[in-house]
Design an enzyme around this catalytic site. Structure first.
Site, short mmCIF file in Angstrom:
data_model
loop_
_atom_site.label_atom_id
_atom_site.label_comp_id
_atom_site.label_asym_id
_atom_site.label_seq_id
_atom_site.Cartn_x
_atom_site.Cartn_y
_atom_site.Cartn_z
N HIS A 113 -9.82 -48.24 -7.16
CA HIS A 113 -10.01 -47.13 -6.23
C HIS A 113 -9.60 -45.82 -6.89
CE1 HIS A 113 -10.58 -49.96 -2.89
NE2 HIS A 113 -9.66 -50.68 -3.51
N ARG A 178 2.51 -58.71 -22.37
CA ARG A 178 2.60 -58.34 -23.80
C ARG A 178 2.49 -59.62 -24.60
NH1 ARG A 178 7.47 -60.19 -25.11
NH2 ARG A 178 8.99 -60.44 -23.44
#
Length: 197
Positions: A113, A178
């Site tokens: 959005h 990560r």
């Protein structure tokens, strides 16, 4: 372009468009039938999945409950498994390679959005495609965010939030995800080492 074409192109589009609303209604009926079917009805369940998905390879299995927006934007390779309560918001295309596994309650979200509050309040939204390579395992409760690409042989630790793309042969985890460690191919070398030989 119509609203469906805008949606797939990653442009702002109106999700209240009549055609999109009709498409979602069709999808919800298929999902409702699938989610209320018996595991003993293997052939009819498979038929429902194949009529729902944009592409379905051989040997696919999805446990209930399963939810998606359109279904036609999901492309699944062979030997695909999704555990309980998988959600795929496929306002853009979602591609899975072969031999992919999703743990329970995995969320794969292409929808996004506007950051501007006035633009967001207008109801317009957009979407970014997601690509998952071959031989990937996404652990339970993991979230894959819009626009992410994962290479081949990527393991996503359970509960991770994947906000950016990653290459091949990795274990990733955390929020945001990560690299935790690199993996060797079954041949004992990475793709980069293979290319160097």
């Amino acid at each position: 372009m119509d609203e469906f074409q805008k949606m797939l192109a990653g442009e702002l589009y109106n999700p209240s468009d009549n055609n999109l609303s009709l498409m979602r209604a069709r999808t919800r009926k298929l999902i409702d039938n699938f989610n209320h079917s018996s595991f003993e009805e293997e052939q009819s369940r498979l038929k429902l999945l194949k009529s729902l998905l944009g592409k379905a390879g051989n040997n696919i299995s999805i446990h209930q409950n399963f939810y998606c927006d359109y279904g036609c934007n999901i492309y699944v390779g062979s030997n695909f498994f999704a555990n309980y309560d998988c959600v795929i918001l496929d306002c853009a295309e979602v591609h899975f390679g072969d031999n992919c596994m999703l743990g329970p309650q995995v969320g794969i979200y292409t929808a996004t959005h506007p950051l501007d509050p006035i633009e967001r309040a207008s109801g317009l939204e957009s979407a970014k495609p997601i690509h998952i390579g071959n031989d990937c395992w996404i652990g339970g409760h993991a979230t894959i965010n819009p626009g992410v690409t994962l290479g081949n042989n990527v393991v996503v630790a359970s509960g991770s939030v994947v906000t950016k793309s990653f290459g091949h042969n990795l274990v990733i985890g955390g929020n945001p995800a990560r690299v935790i460690r690199e993996l060797k191919c079954s041949s004992g070398t990475t793709p980069e080492e293979k290319e160097a030989k």
